[in-house]
Scaffold this motif. Structure first.
Motif, mmCIF file in Angstrom:
data_model
loop_
_atom_site.group_PDB
_atom_site.id
_atom_site.type_symbol
_atom_site.label_atom_id
_atom_site.label_comp_id
_atom_site.label_asym_id
_atom_site.label_seq_id
_atom_site.Cartn_x
_atom_site.Cartn_y
_atom_site.Cartn_z
ATOM 1 N N GLY A 1 -6.320 -14.070 13.749
ATOM 2 C CA GLY A 1 -5.218 -14.967 13.402
ATOM 3 C C GLY A 1 -5.395 -15.536 12.015
ATOM 4 N N ARG A 2 -4.414 -16.316 11.612
ATOM 5 C CA ARG A 2 -4.441 -16.956 10.294
ATOM 6 C C ARG A 2 -4.162 -18.445 10.437
ATOM 7 N NH1 ARG A 2 -0.401 -13.597 6.673
ATOM 8 N NH2 ARG A 2 0.885 -13.811 8.536
ATOM 9 N N ALA A 3 -4.645 -19.206 9.464
ATOM 10 C CA ALA A 3 -4.504 -20.660 9.550
ATOM 11 C C ALA A 3 -4.606 -21.273 8.162
ATOM 12 C CB ALA A 3 -5.577 -21.257 10.470
ATOM 13 N N ILE A 4 -4.253 -22.549 8.094
ATOM 14 C CA ILE A 4 -4.449 -23.373 6.892
ATOM 15 C C ILE A 4 -5.390 -24.510 7.270
ATOM 16 C CG2 ILE A 4 -3.360 -24.909 5.221
ATOM 17 C CD1 ILE A 4 -2.603 -22.032 4.775
ATOM 18 N N VAL A 5 -6.445 -24.701 6.479
ATOM 19 C CA VAL A 5 -7.406 -25.785 6.694
ATOM 20 C C VAL A 5 -7.310 -26.737 5.510
ATOM 21 C CG1 VAL A 5 -9.830 -26.397 7.006
ATOM 22 C CG2 VAL A 5 -8.935 -24.297 8.039
ATOM 23 N N GLN A 6 -6.989 -27.994 5.768
ATOM 24 C CA GLN A 6 -6.827 -28.986 4.712
ATOM 25 C C GLN A 6 -8.109 -29.782 4.528
ATOM 26 O OE1 GLN A 6 -4.126 -29.892 2.574
ATOM 27 N NE2 GLN A 6 -5.726 -31.166 1.691
ATOM 28 N N GLY A 7 -8.560 -29.888 3.281
ATOM 29 C CA GLY A 7 -9.666 -30.778 2.964
ATOM 30 C C GLY A 7 -9.115 -32.134 2.535
ATOM 31 N N THR A 8 -9.808 -32.822 1.638
ATOM 32 C CA THR A 8 -9.284 -34.063 1.083
ATOM 33 C C THR A 8 -8.105 -33.743 0.171
ATOM 34 O OG1 THR A 8 -10.741 -33.990 -0.836
ATOM 35 C CG2 THR A 8 -11.592 -35.058 1.156
ATOM 36 N N SER A 9 -7.393 -34.786 -0.264
ATOM 37 C CA SER A 9 -6.239 -34.561 -1.120
ATOM 38 C C SER A 9 -6.654 -33.921 -2.444
ATOM 39 C CB SER A 9 -5.493 -35.876 -1.372
ATOM 40 O OG SER A 9 -6.357 -36.824 -1.975
ATOM 41 N N VAL A 10 -7.828 -34.279 -2.969
ATOM 42 C CA VAL A 10 -8.322 -33.679 -4.202
ATOM 43 C C VAL A 10 -8.821 -32.260 -3.945
ATOM 44 C CG1 VAL A 10 -10.052 -33.866 -6.032
ATOM 45 C CG2 VAL A 10 -8.919 -35.915 -5.168
ATOM 46 N N GLN A 11 -9.412 -32.056 -2.781
ATOM 47 C CA GLN A 11 -9.998 -30.766 -2.426
ATOM 48 C C GLN A 11 -8.936 -29.689 -2.225
ATOM 49 O OE1 GLN A 11 -12.589 -31.298 0.873
ATOM 50 N NE2 GLN A 11 -13.231 -29.168 1.017
ATOM 51 N N GLY A 12 -7.790 -30.066 -1.653
ATOM 52 C CA GLY A 12 -6.732 -29.106 -1.406
ATOM 53 C C GLY A 12 -6.870 -28.409 -0.066
ATOM 54 N N SER A 13 -6.085 -27.370 0.143
ATOM 55 C CA SER A 13 -6.077 -26.657 1.416
ATOM 56 C C SER A 13 -6.553 -25.225 1.222
ATOM 57 C CB SER A 13 -4.671 -26.664 2.025
ATOM 58 O OG SER A 13 -3.738 -26.049 1.159
ATOM 59 N N ALA B 1 -14.006 -35.449 23.925
ATOM 60 C CA ALA B 1 -14.253 -34.389 22.952
ATOM 61 C C ALA B 1 -14.785 -34.976 21.648
ATOM 62 C CB ALA B 1 -12.972 -33.614 22.694
ATOM 63 N N PRO B 2 -15.665 -34.277 20.951
ATOM 64 C CA PRO B 2 -16.167 -34.761 19.667
ATOM 65 C C PRO B 2 -15.083 -34.698 18.593
ATOM 66 C CG PRO B 2 -16.974 -32.548 20.087
ATOM 67 C CD PRO B 2 -16.269 -32.988 21.338
ATOM 68 N N SER B 3 -15.291 -35.431 17.525
ATOM 69 C CA SER B 3 -14.337 -35.455 16.423
ATOM 70 C C SER B 3 -14.354 -34.128 15.673
ATOM 71 C CB SER B 3 -14.660 -36.594 15.460
ATOM 72 O OG SER B 3 -14.628 -37.841 16.117
ATOM 73 N N THR B 4 -13.211 -33.819 15.086
ATOM 74 C CA THR B 4 -13.110 -32.618 14.262
ATOM 75 C C THR B 4 -13.674 -32.926 12.888
ATOM 76 O OG1 THR B 4 -11.108 -31.983 15.442
ATOM 77 C CG2 THR B 4 -11.529 -30.888 13.349
ATOM 78 N N PRO B 5 -14.532 -32.079 12.338
ATOM 79 C CA PRO B 5 -15.122 -32.365 11.029
ATOM 80 C C PRO B 5 -14.098 -32.256 9.911
ATOM 81 C CG PRO B 5 -15.705 -30.157 11.761
ATOM 82 C CD PRO B 5 -15.003 -30.813 12.910
ATOM 83 N N ALA B 6 -14.422 -32.852 8.766
ATOM 84 C CA ALA B 6 -13.568 -32.732 7.592
ATOM 85 C C ALA B 6 -13.462 -31.262 7.207
ATOM 86 C CB ALA B 6 -14.139 -33.556 6.444
ATOM 87 N N ALA B 7 -12.316 -30.887 6.655
ATOM 88 C CA ALA B 7 -12.062 -29.493 6.284
ATOM 89 C C ALA B 7 -12.262 -28.581 7.486
ATOM 90 C CB ALA B 7 -12.923 -29.065 5.112
ATOM 91 N N GLY B 8 -11.717 -29.005 8.619
ATOM 92 C CA GLY B 8 -11.793 -28.201 9.833
ATOM 93 C C GLY B 8 -10.586 -28.468 10.699
#
Length: 323
Positions: free
Chosen positions: A60-72, A130-137
């Motif tokens: 499959g395909r997906a978009i993973v967003q980081g911080t606003s500066v980091q981008g997706s 459930a545990p938290s989802t990590p950043a950029a995940g």
């Protein structure tokens, strides 16, 4: 490489990486961030138990967003990936999550630039969460792991252990498919989503159905007439038209005079018309002929002549509007 991301590696991104990973402007979430999630199409990033303690995540395909500066990051999983779930705790159950995660050395202390499918283990407890989802995940699935579960005890019952937590995204201007939750706001007025039962539009403050449901209101009947509980007489104003539905019956024992007005619509109904309407009224029983006339706020039925015979009138399908 099975799990690959576009615009992550400092060098070495292949032309194939660029073709497979989703590119272009995706659905925004804020001025500089993108709505992350799975791109719909087939059974993208599905989960299947393949052994007692192993789960396989499909392509499959997906978009993973980081911080606003980091981008997706545009991500593609080009072959199924098998993950192993650790044995259950001796006393308490736990909830693990399957995530699609990006590691970027420019924004964290990662040892390498990489994108992976991973299982994050939850904390065992009598009532686990459930545990938290990590950043950029992004979270894809939750796995309920009972206490004492292992390959030796028969493993995980995959049919009941997996909970779908995939949410979906789309290209800018596209309709966001129904995901595991509808508890999210739109990012701009005019955005559309599929709720699973209807197409909705974000007004800037709320999601509203594009095609609004008909709101039916009760219509009382004069003395001598009745309406069965399974088919009550009702009206609705929708799309500039007045709609009627229900059943009107008259049983022997009382005289119904000719020309009697059997329905009076409220004065707020904005349809000032006079239309002959002999079509759409079904008469059942031994009642006499009748003619129908729609007035400003009423439906008049003229009986020829007056009668005490049993009859029933079905209003379903009748509607009219100003010419």
């Amino acid at each position: 490489m099975t799990v690959r991301a576009g615009w992550l590696l400092p060098e070495g991104q292949t032309r194939e990486d660029t073709r497979i990973a989703p590119v272009g402007t995706m659905a925004p979430e804020a001025t500089l961030t993108t709505r992350d999630g799975v791109i719909a199409g087939g059974a993208g990033l599905s989960a299947t138990g393949v052994s007692a303690m192993q789960v396989q995540i499909g392509t499959g395909r997906a978009i993973v967003q980081g911080t606003s500066v980091q981008g997706s990051y545009p991500v593609a999983v080009t072959a199924p990936v098998t993950l192993t779930v650790p044995d259950g705790h001796a006393q308490h159950p736990r909830i693990d999550v399957v995530v699609l995660r990006v590691y970027d050395t420019l924004y964290e202390t990662a040892q390498q630039d990489a994108v992976r499918l991973e299982i994050i283990n939850g904390t065992p407890a009598a009532s686990p969460s459930a545990p938290s989802t990590p950043a950029a995940g992004i979270k894809l699935w939750e796995i309920a792991v009972p206490a004492g579960t292992s390959a030796g005890t028969g493993g995980i019952s995959w049919a009941s252990a997996l909970t779908d937590r995939r949410r979906y995204t789309s290209a800018y201007g596209g309709i966001i498919p129904r995901g595991y939750t509808l508890s999210f706001s739109g990012s701009y007025a005019g955005q559309y989503r599929d709720s699973g039962t209807a197409l909705e539009r974000w007004t800037g403050s709320a999601w509203e159905p594009v095609v609004k449901p008909i709101s039916w209101q009760p219509l009382p009947l004069p003395a001598g007439l009745t309406s069965p509980g399974h088919s009550p007489t009702q009206y609705a104003v929708h799309g500039g038209r007045v709609h009627l539905r229900g059943e009107i019956t008259h049983t022997t024992g009382g005289m119904i005079p000719g020309g009697m007005t059997i329905l009076n619509l409220p004065g707020s109904v904005p349809v000032p018309v006079w239309l002959h309407l002999p079509v759409g009224i079904a008469i059942v029983g031994s009642g006499p002929p009748l003619a129908a006339l729609v007035g400003r706020n009423s439906l008049s039925l003229n009986l020829f002549p007056s009668t005490t015979a049993p009859w029933a009138i079905y209003l379903n399908g009748i509607s009219w509007a100003a010419p």
